[in-house]
Design a protein around this motif. Structure first.
Motif, PDB file in Angstrom:
ATOM      1  N   VAL A  79      36.787  33.612  40.828  1.00  0.00           N
ATOM      2  CA  VAL A  79      35.551  34.372  40.954  1.00  0.00           C
ATOM      3  C   VAL A  79      35.833  35.712  41.622  1.00  0.00           C
ATOM      4  O   VAL A  79      36.492  35.770  42.661  1.00  0.00           O
ATOM      5  CB  VAL A  79      34.508  33.581  41.780  1.00  0.00           C
ATOM      6  N   THR A  80      35.338  36.780  41.009  1.00  0.00           N
ATOM      7  CA  THR A  80      35.473  38.130  41.547  1.00  0.00           C
ATOM      8  C   THR A  80      34.076  38.681  41.796  1.00  0.00           C
ATOM      9  O   THR A  80      33.208  38.595  40.919  1.00  0.00           O
ATOM     10  CB  THR A  80      36.214  39.049  40.543  1.00  0.00           C
ATOM     11  N   ASP A  81      33.854  39.239  42.965  1.00  0.00           N
ATOM     12  CA  ASP A  81      32.574  39.853  43.291  1.00  0.00           C
ATOM     13  C   ASP A  81      32.448  41.213  42.632  1.00  0.00           C
ATOM     14  O   ASP A  81      33.432  41.942  42.507  1.00  0.00           O
ATOM     15  CB  ASP A  81      32.438  40.038  44.808  1.00  0.00           C
ATOM     16  N   GLY A  82      31.205  41.567  42.239  1.00  0.00           N
ATOM     17  CA  GLY A  82      30.935  42.902  41.738  1.00  0.00           C
ATOM     18  C   GLY A  82      30.924  43.886  42.882  1.00  0.00           C
ATOM     19  O   GLY A  82      31.057  43.486  44.029  1.00  0.00           O
ATOM     20  N   PRO A  83      30.834  45.162  42.617  1.00  0.00           N
ATOM     21  CA  PRO A  83      30.525  45.774  41.326  1.00  0.00           C
ATOM     22  C   PRO A  83      31.739  45.828  40.408  1.00  0.00           C
ATOM     23  O   PRO A  83      32.872  45.690  40.861  1.00  0.00           O
ATOM     24  CB  PRO A  83      30.087  47.194  41.716  1.00  0.00           C
ATOM     25  N   PHE A  84      31.450  46.025  39.133  1.00  0.00           N
ATOM     26  CA  PHE A  84      32.489  46.060  38.128  1.00  0.00           C
ATOM     27  C   PHE A  84      32.628  47.465  37.563  1.00  0.00           C
ATOM     28  O   PHE A  84      31.669  48.226  37.499  1.00  0.00           O
ATOM     29  CB  PHE A  84      32.200  45.050  37.020  1.00  0.00           C
ATOM     30  N   ASP A  85      33.828  47.785  37.144  1.00  0.00           N
ATOM     31  CA  ASP A  85      34.125  49.103  36.582  1.00  0.00           C
ATOM     32  C   ASP A  85      33.581  49.221  35.164  1.00  0.00           C
ATOM     33  O   ASP A  85      33.100  48.259  34.579  1.00  0.00           O
ATOM     34  CB  ASP A  85      35.647  49.325  36.541  1.00  0.00           C
TER      35      ASP A  85
END
Length: 146
Positions: free
Chosen positions: A67-73
């Motif tokens: 799991v990766t937290d946002g924000p996203f590029d």
């Protein structure tokens, strides 16, 4: 046929900012959504919070989710809202998409994979289970107040 109509994110939506004309937009969107409901087209729809409030889940083997937290590029590839439309064909879905009351921005229209798309890949029993699942979703969905 069901379609996903995706509202593409913008730098402004990713900052969580509402447009300057938000009141007019809400009125116009409400009217547009009411028209789609009355026509039996709109199955679901919502705006989305910025990707900073989101999580991205990537699978690295069965049962191993990262799991990766946002924000996203790459804002141009993110979504800020959606509608699920039930139309007879792509032309009808596109006609509704063209009527969205936006003065700027972008949409993406994509057909959803229906159970029949898997007919040659899985057993008829599995296809029927998916049909039954979709019918149950529709049965339980909130009914529009007309």
């Amino acid at each position: 046929m069901r379609f996903l109509l995706i509202v593409k994110a913008t730098p402004q939506s990713e900052r969580g900012e509402m447009p300057a004309d938000v009141e007019r937009l809400m009125v116009d969107m409400g009217r547009f959504n009411d028209e789609m409901i009355a026509a039996g087209i709109l199955l679901d729809g919502a705006g989305m919070q910025p990707s900073s409030a989101g999580k991205r889940i990537r699978f690295e083997g069965l049962g191993h989710a990262v799991v990766t937290d946002g924000p996203f590029d790459n804002v141009s590839e993110l979504a800020s809202g959606y509608w699920i439309l039930n139309c007879k064909d792509t032309d009808e879905a596109l006609a509704w998409a063209r009527r969205v009351p936006f003065s700027s921005g972008a949409l993406e229209l994509r057909p959803l994979a229906e159970p029949e798309a898997f007919a040659d890949l899985v057993s008829e029993e599995e296809v029927q289970k998916e049909r039954d699942h979709r019918a149950e979703q529709l049965r339980k969905a909130p009914k529009p107040k007309v």
